[in-house]
Design a protein around this motif. Structure first.
Motif, mmCIF file in Angstrom:
data_model
loop_
_atom_site.group_PDB
_atom_site.id
_atom_site.type_symbol
_atom_site.label_atom_id
_atom_site.label_comp_id
_atom_site.label_asym_id
_atom_site.label_seq_id
_atom_site.Cartn_x
_atom_site.Cartn_y
_atom_site.Cartn_z
ATOM 1 N N ASP A 266 0.817 -1.217 0.000
ATOM 2 C CA ASP A 266 0.000 0.000 0.000
ATOM 3 C C ASP A 266 0.851 1.268 0.000
ATOM 4 O O ASP A 266 0.330 2.368 0.175
ATOM 5 C CB ASP A 266 -1.028 -0.003 1.142
ATOM 6 C CG ASP A 266 -0.389 -0.219 2.499
ATOM 7 O OD1 ASP A 266 0.845 -0.073 2.582
ATOM 8 O OD2 ASP A 266 -1.111 -0.537 3.453
ATOM 9 N N ARG A 293 -6.356 0.144 -3.769
ATOM 10 C CA ARG A 293 -6.504 1.606 -3.880
ATOM 11 C C ARG A 293 -5.182 2.229 -4.334
ATOM 12 O O ARG A 293 -5.147 3.098 -5.202
ATOM 13 C CB ARG A 293 -6.931 2.201 -2.529
ATOM 14 C CG ARG A 293 -8.426 2.081 -2.251
ATOM 15 C CD ARG A 293 -8.840 2.959 -1.077
ATOM 16 N NE ARG A 293 -8.220 2.558 0.168
ATOM 17 C CZ ARG A 293 -8.707 1.609 0.984
ATOM 18 N NH1 ARG A 293 -9.822 0.973 0.663
ATOM 19 N NH2 ARG A 293 -8.073 1.301 2.106
ATOM 20 N N ARG A 296 -4.684 1.623 -7.978
ATOM 21 C CA ARG A 296 -5.490 2.539 -8.808
ATOM 22 C C ARG A 296 -4.805 3.900 -8.922
ATOM 23 O O ARG A 296 -4.726 4.489 -10.002
ATOM 24 C CB ARG A 296 -6.886 2.695 -8.190
ATOM 25 C CG ARG A 296 -7.818 3.562 -9.025
ATOM 26 C CD ARG A 296 -9.085 3.879 -8.268
ATOM 27 N NE ARG A 296 -8.783 4.498 -6.982
ATOM 28 C CZ ARG A 296 -9.623 4.526 -5.943
ATOM 29 N NH1 ARG A 296 -10.800 3.965 -6.035
ATOM 30 N NH2 ARG A 296 -9.275 5.105 -4.802
ATOM 31 N N ASP A 297 -4.245 4.369 -7.790
ATOM 32 C CA ASP A 297 -3.561 5.668 -7.819
ATOM 33 C C ASP A 297 -2.301 5.628 -8.680
ATOM 34 O O ASP A 297 -1.901 6.638 -9.259
ATOM 35 C CB ASP A 297 -3.171 6.097 -6.397
ATOM 36 C CG ASP A 297 -4.411 6.383 -5.548
ATOM 37 O OD1 ASP A 297 -5.504 6.549 -6.147
ATOM 38 O OD2 ASP A 297 -4.291 6.409 -4.307
#
Ligand SMILES: C[S@@+](CC[C@H](N)C(=O)[O-])C[C@H]1O[C@@H](n2cnc3c(N)ncnc32)[C@H](O)[C@@H]1O
Length: 328
Positions: A266, A293, A296-297
């Motif tokens: 992460d 997440r 995706r970023d």
């Protein structure tokens, strides 16, 4: 030991304690006993013993892998126990015991007339021929590592709820590499990636790719070899694994389009990436949603995320009995 219930044992399981008072007298008004089917008890106990037998036999199978016994039998035709002991330089009595264990597991063929043993080629493809598409012996090392960390797992249940990868013996990460490399070598380029819309074209044109939870980099190196115009960075939290991945890259001729870095899933940096991949890693992460997440970023607009996961189902009940679900 037998797994057949005697008549007395069947009677015992058919007569639950709720019908009997603490003094042993029958309580006439007790609630009706739930029916216990002794055949189901027997069948289930037999199934559990079969699972235990597989777990116990795996230890001997792993010994055969480590000591080169399967390798020595590959393509050798029938061998007697003394012949195999001489070929491998191992202790003859234990070699005979090992052979017997493999015969009762059905891994070797035994010829009683000549008292010799044979490894069928089809079995060698799973056990000793590393280039075969069915080579699965690495999974045995992973199982052994699970038993080696049993105390740590027990304590995780009572305390912090986690066993870090660094707590596992190195055999586990080596086992994972050996087990999964088979599928990466035989299926990634020809089957899996062509099934994802636009992925092969993008890799052929030249893309930046992050492989998150890359382990020893088996998949990273397969991809780097297949698509030399693209750049691949493998990330893993486990420093030992990244050290091994770097040495694997050197063994593969130090391709210029691959690098490996230590990073938590992460908090992966270095983006943006055109493609982010997770190979058998997403379900292992402490927080898969946070990793997705982050992915995706990191992705460019229209970027592609690929997650290769063990064969499993959305609904728990659909995975009952699935051997891969049980393994992973
Ligand atoms: C089953 S292994 C798969 C390794 C590799 N992708 C392969 O297929 O050979 C899962 C990997 O996820 C890594 N991992 C676990 N938690 C992680 C985290 N939070 N961030 C990055 N990697 C992690 C482990 O160290 C391990 O190498």
């Amino acid at each position: 030991m037998t797994n057949t219930l005697t008549a007395a044992e069947s009677a015992a399981v058919s007569t639950p304690p709720s019908t009997v008072t603490p003094t042993g007298e029958s309580a006439g008004h007790a609630a009706p006993a739930p029916d216990i089917d002794p055949n189901l008890v027997e069948a289930f106990a037999g199934r559990v013993i079969t699972d235990f037998a597989g777990a116990a036999a795996t230890a001997m199978t792993l010994i055969g892998d480590r000591l080169g016994l399967f390798e020595a039998m590959t393509g050798a035709g029938p061998l007697t126990a003394p012949e195999l002991a001489a070929r491998t330089g191992l202790q003859p009595r234990l070699v005979r015991e090992w052979l017997a264990a493999q015969v009762v597991s059905g891994y070797l063929t035994y010829h009683p007339g000549t008292d010799d043993y044979e490894l069928p080629l089809e079995h060698a493809m799973a056990l000793s021929i590393a280039a075969s598409p069915a080579f699965v012996i690495g999974a045995a090392e992973v199982i052994a590592g699970q038993y080696a960390t049993l105390n740590r797992l027990e304590s995780a249940f009572r305390t912090d709820g986690a066993v870090p990868y660094s707590a596992f013996p190195e055999t586990v990460t080596h086992g994972i590499e050996r087990f999964f490399r088979t599928a990466y070598t035989h299926q990634l380029v020809g089957d899996w990636f062509p099934a994802v819309d636009g992925l092969v074209r993008r890799l052929s044109d030249g893309a930046r790719v992050a492989d998150i939870g890359c382990g020893h980099g088996a998949a990273t190196l397969v991809m780097a070899g297949a698509w030399p115009s693209s750049e691949f960075t493998g990330f893993d939290l486990d420093e030992r694994s990244i050290t091994v991945a770097r040495s694997r890259a050197v063994q593969a001729g130090a391709p210029g389009n691959v690098e490996f870095r230590v990073a938590d899933a992460d908090a992966v940096g270095g983006g943006p990436y055109d493609v982010v991949v997770f190979f058998d890693a997403l379900h292992d992460l402490g927080d898969p949603a946070a990793a997705l997440r982050r992915a995706r970023d990191l992705l460019t607009p229209g970027g592609i995320l690929v997650a290769v996961e063990p064969w499993s189902t959305d609904r728990l009940e659909d995975s009952i009995g699935n051997p891969i679900a049980r393994l992973d």
